[in-house]
Design a protein around this motif. Structure first.
Motif, PDB file in Angstrom:
ATOM      1  N   ARG A   1       0.803  -1.196  -0.027  1.00 30.81           N
ATOM      2  CA  ARG A   1       0.164  -0.089   0.070  1.00 30.81           C
ATOM      3  C   ARG A   1       1.026   1.144   0.096  1.00 30.81           C
ATOM      4  O   ARG A   1       0.754   2.230   0.894  1.00 30.81           O
TER       5      ARG A   1
ATOM      6  N   LYS B   1       2.663   4.899  -0.881  1.00 28.94           N
ATOM      7  CA  LYS B   1       1.884   6.305  -0.980  1.00 28.94           C
ATOM      8  C   LYS B   1       2.613   6.977  -1.851  1.00 28.94           C
ATOM      9  O   LYS B   1       4.127   6.694  -2.078  1.00 28.94           O
ATOM     10  N   SER B   2       1.994   8.073  -2.480  1.00 32.73           N
ATOM     11  CA  SER B   2       2.676   8.996  -3.166  1.00 32.73           C
ATOM     12  C   SER B   2       3.238  10.151  -2.582  1.00 32.73           C
ATOM     13  O   SER B   2       3.045  10.256  -1.319  1.00 32.73           O
TER      14      SER B   2
ATOM     15  N   ASP C   1       2.255  12.869  -2.232  1.00 34.94           N
ATOM     16  CA  ASP C   1       1.358  13.875  -1.272  1.00 34.94           C
ATOM     17  C   ASP C   1       0.650  13.105  -0.228  1.00 34.94           C
ATOM     18  O   ASP C   1      -0.154  13.293   0.468  1.00 34.94           O
ATOM     19  N   GLY C   2       1.154  11.657  -0.042  1.00 29.68           N
ATOM     20  CA  GLY C   2       0.431  10.782   1.025  1.00 29.68           C
ATOM     21  C   GLY C   2      -0.730  10.025   0.702  1.00 29.68           C
ATOM     22  O   GLY C   2      -1.343   9.336   1.572  1.00 29.68           O
ATOM     23  N   THR C   3      -1.113  10.127  -0.488  1.00 31.27           N
ATOM     24  CA  THR C   3      -2.266   9.203  -0.942  1.00 31.27           C
ATOM     25  C   THR C   3      -1.850   7.839  -1.665  1.00 31.27           C
ATOM     26  O   THR C   3      -0.721   7.600  -1.985  1.00 31.27           O
ATOM     27  N   VAL C   4      -2.502   7.021  -1.088  1.00 26.73           N
ATOM     28  CA  VAL C   4      -2.179   5.497  -1.407  1.00 26.73           C
ATOM     29  C   VAL C   4      -2.263   5.322  -2.951  1.00 26.73           C
ATOM     30  O   VAL C   4      -3.252   5.803  -3.807  1.00 26.73           O
ATOM     31  N   ILE C   5      -1.138   4.636  -3.599  1.00 25.44           N
ATOM     32  CA  ILE C   5      -1.471   4.539  -5.019  1.00 25.44           C
ATOM     33  C   ILE C   5      -2.189   3.348  -5.517  1.00 25.44           C
ATOM     34  O   ILE C   5      -2.038   2.570  -4.722  1.00 25.44           O
ATOM     35  N   SER C   6      -2.973   3.694  -6.243  1.00 27.42           N
ATOM     36  CA  SER C   6      -3.782   2.640  -6.646  1.00 27.42           C
ATOM     37  C   SER C   6      -4.103   2.666  -8.099  1.00 27.42           C
ATOM     38  O   SER C   6      -3.990   3.384  -8.665  1.00 27.42           O
TER      39      SER C   6
END
Length: 134
Positions: A59, A61-62, A64-69
């Protein structure tokens, strides 16, 4: 911008030295006479698969802290038509869009015509996108 120019130049040199932009190597691949490009493309696919698997498993994260999906893709006929058109163009021209600028940098000025047609094709796709099968 300098770092991007340097990275692109280094990448172009790698493409050139590995003979990935050689028209003759590309023709060998499409004539099934050499494993060179198939081996490189296949190993790139395997590395990308492992990378995506690791990103999902941990899981990641990029910045900016968002999970890469990744979103699931739906199959359509347009993928078949586009793939065939892309493959025929690649075989006829002797280059996929990626290394075109590296070919120009290696001295193949005639590739500027290919770049012009690639830009025109991209523009036409944008103009006719709503009429094409997706």
């Amino acid at each position: 911008m300098l770092k991007y120019l340097l990275a692109g130049t280094a990448f172009g040199i790698i493409l050139y030295k590995a003979e990935l932009i050689s028209w003759f190597r590309i023709q060998e691949m499409f004539r099934l006479q050499s494993f060179h490009l198939y081996g490189i493309i296949g190993s790139a696919v395997l590395v990308a698969m492992a990378g995506v698997w690791l990103m999902k498993k941990f899981r990641m994260k990029s910045i900016d802290g968002t999970v890469i999906s990744t979103a699931p893709k739906q199959f359509s006929r347009g993928q078949i038509y586009g793939g065939l058109l892309f493959g025929f163009g690649w075989a006829a021209i002797g280059a996929c869009p990626g290394p075109l600028f590296a070919q120009v940098g290696a001295g193949a000025g005639v590739v500027l015509v290919t770049i012009a047609f690639a830009v025109a094709g991209t523009w036409l796709y944008g103009k006719w996108k709503h009429r094409l099968p997706h």
